[in-house]
Design a protein around this motif. Structure first.
Motif, short mmCIF file in Angstrom:
data_model
loop_
_atom_site.label_atom_id
_atom_site.label_comp_id
_atom_site.label_asym_id
_atom_site.label_seq_id
_atom_site.Cartn_x
_atom_site.Cartn_y
_atom_site.Cartn_z
N PHE A 1 26.24 69.64 43.10
CA PHE A 1 27.45 69.14 43.73
C PHE A 1 27.75 67.72 43.27
O PHE A 1 26.85 67.00 42.86
CB PHE A 1 27.30 69.07 45.27
CG PHE A 1 26.80 70.31 45.92
CD1 PHE A 1 25.44 70.61 45.90
CD2 PHE A 1 27.66 71.18 46.56
CE1 PHE A 1 24.95 71.76 46.51
CE2 PHE A 1 27.18 72.32 47.17
CZ PHE A 1 25.83 72.61 47.15
N TYR B 1 29.67 64.53 45.31
CA TYR B 1 30.32 64.02 46.51
C TYR B 1 30.88 62.64 46.20
O TYR B 1 30.34 61.90 45.37
CB TYR B 1 29.31 63.87 47.66
CG TYR B 1 28.99 65.15 48.41
CD1 TYR B 1 28.03 66.03 47.94
CD2 TYR B 1 29.62 65.44 49.61
CE1 TYR B 1 27.71 67.19 48.65
CE2 TYR B 1 29.31 66.60 50.33
CZ TYR B 1 28.36 67.46 49.83
OH TYR B 1 28.05 68.60 50.53
N LEU C 1 33.12 66.32 49.73
CA LEU C 1 32.74 67.19 48.64
C LEU C 1 33.84 67.24 47.59
O LEU C 1 34.98 67.56 47.89
CB LEU C 1 32.47 68.60 49.18
CG LEU C 1 32.06 69.66 48.17
CD1 LEU C 1 30.72 69.31 47.54
CD2 LEU C 1 31.98 71.04 48.83
N LYS D 1 31.54 71.91 43.41
CA LYS D 1 30.26 72.59 43.59
C LYS D 1 30.05 73.57 42.44
O LYS D 1 30.97 74.31 42.07
CB LYS D 1 30.30 73.35 44.91
CG LYS D 1 29.13 74.27 45.19
CD LYS D 1 29.33 74.95 46.55
CE LYS D 1 28.23 75.96 46.83
NZ LYS D 1 28.41 76.62 48.14
N PHE E 1 28.18 60.56 44.24
CA PHE E 1 26.81 61.04 44.33
C PHE E 1 26.69 62.42 43.70
O PHE E 1 27.46 63.34 44.05
CB PHE E 1 26.35 61.13 45.79
CG PHE E 1 26.24 59.80 46.47
CD1 PHE E 1 27.31 59.26 47.16
CD2 PHE E 1 25.05 59.07 46.41
CE1 PHE E 1 27.21 58.02 47.79
CE2 PHE E 1 24.94 57.84 47.04
CZ PHE E 1 26.01 57.31 47.72
N LEU F 1 20.21 58.29 50.09
CA LEU F 1 20.43 59.21 51.20
C LEU F 1 19.18 60.05 51.43
O LEU F 1 18.71 60.72 50.53
CB LEU F 1 21.60 60.14 50.90
CG LEU F 1 22.91 59.71 51.51
CD1 LEU F 1 24.05 59.98 50.58
CD2 LEU F 1 23.11 60.44 52.82
N GLN G 1 27.88 71.22 52.74
CA GLN G 1 27.80 70.41 53.95
C GLN G 1 28.98 69.47 54.05
O GLN G 1 29.35 68.81 53.08
CB GLN G 1 26.47 69.64 53.95
CG GLN G 1 25.27 70.59 53.93
CD GLN G 1 23.94 69.90 53.89
OE1 GLN G 1 23.82 68.72 54.19
NE2 GLN G 1 22.90 70.65 53.54
N TYR G 2 29.54 69.39 55.24
CA TYR G 2 30.69 68.54 55.51
C TYR G 2 30.21 67.36 56.35
O TYR G 2 29.64 67.56 57.43
CB TYR G 2 31.77 69.33 56.25
CG TYR G 2 32.32 70.47 55.44
CD1 TYR G 2 31.68 71.71 55.43
CD2 TYR G 2 33.45 70.31 54.64
CE1 TYR G 2 32.16 72.75 54.66
CE2 TYR G 2 33.94 71.35 53.87
CZ TYR G 2 33.29 72.58 53.88
OH TYR G 2 33.77 73.61 53.11
#
Lengths: 114, 114
Positions: free
Chosen positions: A34, A36, A46, A49, A90, B43, B103-104
């Motif tokens: 992913f 982000y 997001l 993906k 990220f 993170l 993931q949100y």
């Protein structure tokens, strides 16, 4: 265990020029990758993906990333930077055995100059 | 629709005090996660809740940290006897059923321990 390396902690571009943010992964599993983005004082959003359906993944806001297994890379690109793209990005690996424990890269701060 | 919400957005506390951070996941999302984002550490995964299953607490850094999820929805992260090294942004995320790698994230709670 999987790990993610973002090769640049800071990238600076001029508005209208291409963006390249580099990421290498080392997962021993079939990767789930992913990107982000985090704008100042905002949550992570997001961007895109990768799930093995296609090596070139298109995301929001004109970003895309290409999965290259031979290079273990998943670099993020955008043809023309906009001022609103300034943020931290990220690269994330979600392919650990648990599937839900995301492994985050250290982040790349993108600065866009007028 | 509404995203993940967290409260408070900022919390300043004195060393040794207890703090509670709250997360409201997206309606219908069965999985909930807590992460910590701190300078130099990036993170870090803290804890994962999935429905009525026992949570994965493997990322909690010490026994001063605990989390609950009541009724399968709202979650509270509690830090007891806070230390200066607990200063960080605490992020909550949620996932829809069957998509734990997507993931949100909420906007986070910035915790400062003086």
């Amino acid at each position: 265990a999987q790990s993610v390396t973002q090769l640049d902690s800071h990238v600076s571009v001029s508005e209208g020029t291409p963006v390249l943010l580099r990421c290498n992964y080392s997962s021993s599993y079939s990767p789930s990758l992913f990107w982000y983005v985090q704008h100042p004082n905002k949550g992570l959003q997001l961007l895109l993906k990768y799930t093995s359906a296609a090596t070139l993944v298109k995301g929001i806001n004109g970003f895309e990333a290409e999965f290259k297994k031979s290079e273990t890379s998943f670099h993020l690109t955008k043809p023309s930077a906009h001022m609103s793209d300034a943020a931290e990005y990220f690269c994330v690996d979600g392919s650990g055995g648990s599937n839900y424990k995301l492994t985050f890269g250290k982040g790349t701060l993108l600065t866009v100059n007028p | 629709g509404a995203g993940v919400s967290q409260s408070p957005s900022n919390k300043v506390t004195e060393k040794g005090k207890d703090v509670e951070l709250r997360c409201d996941p997206i309606s219908g999302h069965t999985a909930l996660y807590w992460y910590r984002q701190s300078l130099g550490q990036g993170l870090e995964f803290l804890i994962y809740f999935q429905g009525n299953s026992a949570p994965d607490k493997s990322g909690l850094p010490s026994d001063r940290f605990s989390a609950e999820r009541t009724g399968g929805s709202v979650s509270t992260l509690t830090i007891q006897r806070t230390q200066q090294e607990d200063s960080a942004v605490y992020l909550c995320a949620s996932s829809p059923p069957g998509l734990t790698d997507t993931q949100y994230f909420g906007p986070g709670t910035r915790l400062t321990v003086l």
